[in-house]
Design an enzyme around this catalytic site. Structure first.
Site, short mmCIF file in Angstrom:
data_model
loop_
_atom_site.label_atom_id
_atom_site.label_comp_id
_atom_site.label_asym_id
_atom_site.label_seq_id
_atom_site.Cartn_x
_atom_site.Cartn_y
_atom_site.Cartn_z
N LYS A 1 0.84 -1.21 0.00
CA LYS A 1 0.00 0.00 0.00
C LYS A 1 0.87 1.26 0.00
O LYS A 1 0.60 2.20 -0.72
CB LYS A 1 -0.93 0.04 1.23
CG LYS A 1 -1.90 -1.13 1.32
CD LYS A 1 -2.92 -0.92 2.44
CE LYS A 1 -2.32 -0.95 3.84
NZ LYS A 1 -1.76 -2.25 4.24
N ARG B 1 11.31 -7.40 5.03
CA ARG B 1 11.20 -5.95 4.81
C ARG B 1 12.16 -5.21 5.74
O ARG B 1 12.33 -5.56 6.91
CB ARG B 1 9.76 -5.48 5.10
CG ARG B 1 9.64 -3.97 5.05
CD ARG B 1 8.21 -3.50 4.93
NE ARG B 1 7.45 -3.62 6.16
CZ ARG B 1 6.17 -3.22 6.27
NH1 ARG B 1 5.54 -2.71 5.22
NH2 ARG B 1 5.55 -3.36 7.41
#
Ligand code: AMP
Length: 215
Positions: free
Chosen positions: A13, A127
């Site tokens: 997102k 990440r």
């Protein structure tokens, strides 16, 4: 253009939001980023939410609504905005509608970036983010060019405190229980556009541009 980005944690997102923000020249409003900034600054608000955010639970609706209300009262949202990470509960989506009504605006697009749980767990475990400029990396698919240094500002990149395997699973459960109903809420209002978030970033970019009527 007033737009909301939906999808599980790690769906991409933030990446899509930055892309749209640049193309459309409107601000990217990430409630997660706003909370992390408060935590990093050591403000009262930051201290209040730190434990909740680091455990992957949701900050209470009334506080989040206040934060977003205040942000949407700023001048820079006059030409539109992209909300990323809000609304995350049905109560938040209803309040957002009320707020938009009161300022004579509406949410025009809700973009749902769809990614299955197993992909999410893998992505979030690898990440890393730059604590200084916020740039996001994936150590498998998109590592920085120089070891663990941010390509843009040279700061050592780190894993987010809530990107550990246990908290990732927690966050996904919270997403299923509290946030998936919001997707249905927008689907019923015919403003929901779904994109396959497992596709390469550029492909998702193209689909997003198409959706918002870009080139
Ligand atoms: P994110 O960066 O969007 O993954 O958000 C990180 C964390 O911030 C979430 O796991 C929550 O603890 C908190 N948070 C962000 N946005 C919201 C929201 N709209 N409602 C409740 N908690 C939120």
């Amino acid at each position: 253009m007033n737009l909301v980005l939906m999808g599980p944690p790690g769906a991409g997102k933030g990446t899509q939001a930055k892309f749209i923000a640049e193309k459309a020249g409107i601000p990217h409003i990430s409630t997660g980023d706003m909370l992390r900034e408060e935590m990093a600054s050591g403000s009262e608000l930051g201290k209040r939410v730190k434990e909740i955010v680091n455990s992957g639970k949701l900050v209470d609706d009334s506080l989040m609504i206040e934060i977003v209300k205040e942000r949407l009262s700023k001048d820079d949202v006059a030409g539109g905005f992209i909300l990323d990470g809000f609304p995350r509960t049905l109560a938040q989506s209803e309040k957002l509608d009320e707020l938009m009504d009161s300022i004579d605006k509406k949410i025009e697009y809700v973009l749902y970036v769809d990614v299955p749980e197993e992909v999410i767990v893998k992505r979030l475990s690898s990440r890393r983010v730059c604590p200084k400029c916020g740039k996001s990396y994936n150590m498998i698919s998109n590592p920085p060019s120089d070891g663990d240094k941010c390509d843009d500002c040279g700061t050592a990149i780190v894993a987010r405190a809530d990107d550990n395997p246990e908290t990732i699973r927690n966050r996904y459960r919270v997403y299923e229980d509290s946030t998936e109903p919001v997707i249905e809420y927008y689907r019923n209002r015919n403003v929901l556009f779904t994109v396959d978030g497992t596709l390469p970033v550029e492909k998702v970019n193209d689909m997003v541009l198409n959706m918002i009527g870009g080139e």
